[in-house]
Design a protein around this motif. Sequence first.
Motif, PDB file in Angstrom:
ATOM      1  N   ASP A 228       0.719  -1.150  -0.105  1.00  0.00           N
ATOM      2  CA  ASP A 228       0.016   0.097   0.065  1.00  0.00           C
ATOM      3  C   ASP A 228       0.937   1.357   0.226  1.00  0.00           C
ATOM      4  N   GLY A 229       2.063   1.065   0.410  1.00  0.00           N
ATOM      5  CA  GLY A 229       3.084   2.274   0.257  1.00  0.00           C
ATOM      6  C   GLY A 229       4.327   2.014   0.669  1.00  0.00           C
ATOM      7  N   ILE A 230       5.314   2.887   0.405  1.00  0.00           N
ATOM      8  CA  ILE A 230       6.710   2.525   0.513  1.00  0.00           C
ATOM      9  C   ILE A 230       7.218   3.616   1.676  1.00  0.00           C
ATOM     10  N   PHE A 231       8.157   3.230   2.377  1.00  0.00           N
ATOM     11  CA  PHE A 231       8.888   4.042   3.459  1.00  0.00           C
ATOM     12  C   PHE A 231      10.496   3.951   3.032  1.00  0.00           C
ATOM     13  N   MET A 232      11.196   5.299   2.965  1.00  0.00           N
ATOM     14  CA  MET A 232      12.235   5.291   2.588  1.00  0.00           C
ATOM     15  C   MET A 232      13.153   6.166   3.429  1.00  0.00           C
ATOM     16  N   GLU A 233      14.250   6.116   4.068  1.00  0.00           N
ATOM     17  CA  GLU A 233      15.022   7.218   4.760  1.00  0.00           C
ATOM     18  C   GLU A 233      15.858   7.529   3.742  1.00  0.00           C
ATOM     19  N   THR A 234      16.261   8.927   3.699  1.00  0.00           N
ATOM     20  CA  THR A 234      16.895   9.725   2.591  1.00  0.00           C
ATOM     21  C   THR A 234      17.693  10.926   3.453  1.00  0.00           C
ATOM     22  N   HIS A 235      18.785  11.274   2.630  1.00  0.00           N
ATOM     23  CA  HIS A 235      19.634  12.219   3.335  1.00  0.00           C
ATOM     24  C   HIS A 235      20.490  12.762   2.081  1.00  0.00           C
ATOM     25  N   PRO A 236      20.944  14.153   1.959  1.00  0.00           N
ATOM     26  CA  PRO A 236      21.526  14.561   0.909  1.00  0.00           C
ATOM     27  C   PRO A 236      23.229  14.290   1.260  1.00  0.00           C
ATOM     28  N   ASP A 237      23.598  13.699   2.147  1.00  0.00           N
ATOM     29  CA  ASP A 237      24.980  13.087   1.905  1.00  0.00           C
ATOM     30  C   ASP A 237      25.074  11.756   2.930  1.00  0.00           C
ATOM     31  N   PRO A 238      24.431  10.793   2.173  1.00  0.00           N
ATOM     32  CA  PRO A 238      24.427   9.443   2.873  1.00  0.00           C
ATOM     33  C   PRO A 238      25.528   9.115   3.659  1.00  0.00           C
ATOM     34  N   PRO A 239      26.904   9.175   3.338  1.00  0.00           N
ATOM     35  CA  PRO A 239      28.069   8.634   4.004  1.00  0.00           C
ATOM     36  C   PRO A 239      28.181   9.428   5.352  1.00  0.00           C
ATOM     37  N   ASN A 240      27.636  10.778   5.377  1.00  0.00           N
ATOM     38  CA  ASN A 240      28.046  11.408   6.553  1.00  0.00           C
ATOM     39  C   ASN A 240      26.867  11.833   7.506  1.00  0.00           C
ATOM     40  N   ALA A 241      25.697  11.014   7.117  1.00  0.00           N
ATOM     41  CA  ALA A 241      24.415  10.896   8.029  1.00  0.00           C
ATOM     42  C   ALA A 241      24.981  10.395   9.495  1.00  0.00           C
ATOM     43  N   PHE A 242      24.071  11.366  10.248  1.00  0.00           N
ATOM     44  CA  PHE A 242      24.471  10.593  11.827  1.00  0.00           C
ATOM     45  C   PHE A 242      23.862   9.655  12.123  1.00  0.00           C
ATOM     46  N   SER A 243      22.889   9.040  11.368  1.00  0.00           N
ATOM     47  CA  SER A 243      22.405   7.536  11.779  1.00  0.00           C
ATOM     48  C   SER A 243      21.986   6.997  10.646  1.00  0.00           C
ATOM     49  N   ASP A 244      22.186   5.570  10.391  1.00  0.00           N
ATOM     50  CA  ASP A 244      21.996   4.847   9.371  1.00  0.00           C
ATOM     51  C   ASP A 244      22.562   5.067   8.112  1.00  0.00           C
ATOM     52  N   SER A 245      23.886   5.581   8.214  1.00  0.00           N
ATOM     53  CA  SER A 245      24.591   6.117   7.024  1.00  0.00           C
ATOM     54  C   SER A 245      24.649   5.090   6.042  1.00  0.00           C
ATOM     55  N   ALA A 246      24.858   3.842   6.296  1.00  0.00           N
ATOM     56  CA  ALA A 246      25.232   2.934   5.316  1.00  0.00           C
ATOM     57  C   ALA A 246      23.902   2.471   4.612  1.00  0.00           C
ATOM     58  N   THR A 247      22.591   2.806   4.950  1.00  0.00           N
ATOM     59  CA  THR A 247      21.480   2.605   4.211  1.00  0.00           C
ATOM     60  C   THR A 247      20.530   3.725   4.019  1.00  0.00           C
ATOM     61  N   VAL A 248      20.649   4.925   4.605  1.00  0.00           N
ATOM     62  CA  VAL A 248      19.958   5.921   4.011  1.00  0.00           C
ATOM     63  C   VAL A 248      20.046   6.081   2.593  1.00  0.00           C
ATOM     64  N   PHE A 249      19.041   6.460   1.924  1.00  0.00           N
ATOM     65  CA  PHE A 249      19.230   6.578   0.157  1.00  0.00           C
ATOM     66  C   PHE A 249      19.450   8.241  -0.157  1.00  0.00           C
ATOM     67  N   ASP A 250      20.350   8.148  -1.072  1.00  0.00           N
ATOM     68  CA  ASP A 250      20.720   9.447  -1.649  1.00  0.00           C
ATOM     69  C   ASP A 250      19.647  10.269  -2.008  1.00  0.00           C
ATOM     70  N   LEU A 251      19.265  11.448  -1.609  1.00  0.00           N
ATOM     71  CA  LEU A 251      18.222  12.281  -2.002  1.00  0.00           C
ATOM     72  C   LEU A 251      18.053  12.589  -3.158  1.00  0.00           C
ATOM     73  N   ASP A 252      19.230  12.837  -3.950  1.00  0.00           N
ATOM     74  CA  ASP A 252      19.382  13.033  -5.492  1.00  0.00           C
ATOM     75  C   ASP A 252      18.901  12.109  -6.174  1.00  0.00           C
ATOM     76  N   LYS A 253      18.830  10.910  -5.850  1.00  0.00           N
ATOM     77  CA  LYS A 253      18.176   9.593  -6.411  1.00  0.00           C
ATOM     78  C   LYS A 253      16.962   9.198  -6.277  1.00  0.00           C
ATOM     79  N   VAL A 254      16.388  10.132  -5.359  1.00  0.00           N
ATOM     80  CA  VAL A 254      14.840   9.463  -5.154  1.00  0.00           C
ATOM     81  C   VAL A 254      13.882   9.602  -6.124  1.00  0.00           C
ATOM     82  N   GLU A 255      13.875  10.825  -6.706  1.00  0.00           N
ATOM     83  CA  GLU A 255      12.965  10.970  -7.745  1.00  0.00           C
ATOM     84  C   GLU A 255      12.909  10.168  -8.888  1.00  0.00           C
TER      85      GLU A 255
END
Length: 272
Positions: A228-255
Amino acid sequence: MTFNYKSISNADGRLIFIAGPCVIENYEMTLGIAKKLKGIGTRLGVDVIFKASYDKANRTSKDSFRGIGVKEGLEVLRSISKETDMRTITDVHTPSEVELVSDSVDFLQVPAFLSRQTDLLTEASNSSNAVIVKKGQFLSGYDAEFIVGKCEKALSENRLLLCERGTTFGYNNLVVDMRNLSIMRRYAPVIYDATHSVQMPSALNGVSGGAREFIPALLRAAVAVGVDGIFMETHPDPPNAFSDSATVFDLDKVEELWASIIKLNNLISTIE
């Protein structure tokens, strides 16, 4: 089963989109992510519910960044809602947090590790908020029936969502059993968490690792099975995210990813 909350509905087959950073790092970055997600949603013709946590109470190490705290975090979420006109969702960890948080956000999220906590589930269900419960990594899809049984009020008022985020597969790894998506939809609408599903819990000496490269493939598979829907954590700079840096998705690639998922969902809808 359909879901309808404050004009968000997948009754017509459209997916619900939930996205945002794992944790609020600061106001400026969080607002920037929200504005970009709002723009993506507008261009793709979908509603996006903005997710961010003011506290990550389940970090592996006590030395990991947990968040900016409930008072400042809720101020950020209220401001983002006002600035972007987006609905918001955040985690609650105890029954007392439900009342504290409920007036500041639209959705309450029960983390996977707390999905068997009866008092928390009941309190969230008895609020006026929509509720999303992440099925624990240690539970089967069939066990979601008992989660729903503790959230009867929310279910009866059509404001309950279940979320699949992978199942424990030995130590430091998860696997996605796609059967769970169909099983869980017997009980309530289901959201697929594309980023936590590729997590490798505690795999990096007190920090969770992950296999971000598998996010698109697993997301396509989940949509093909039916969600029914999707959930994604996203960040503009994934390697330097303060949490879940190995799995947050690159914000520039979301669209680009979401556009392909919407096409796939539309195709699946025509053959069901």
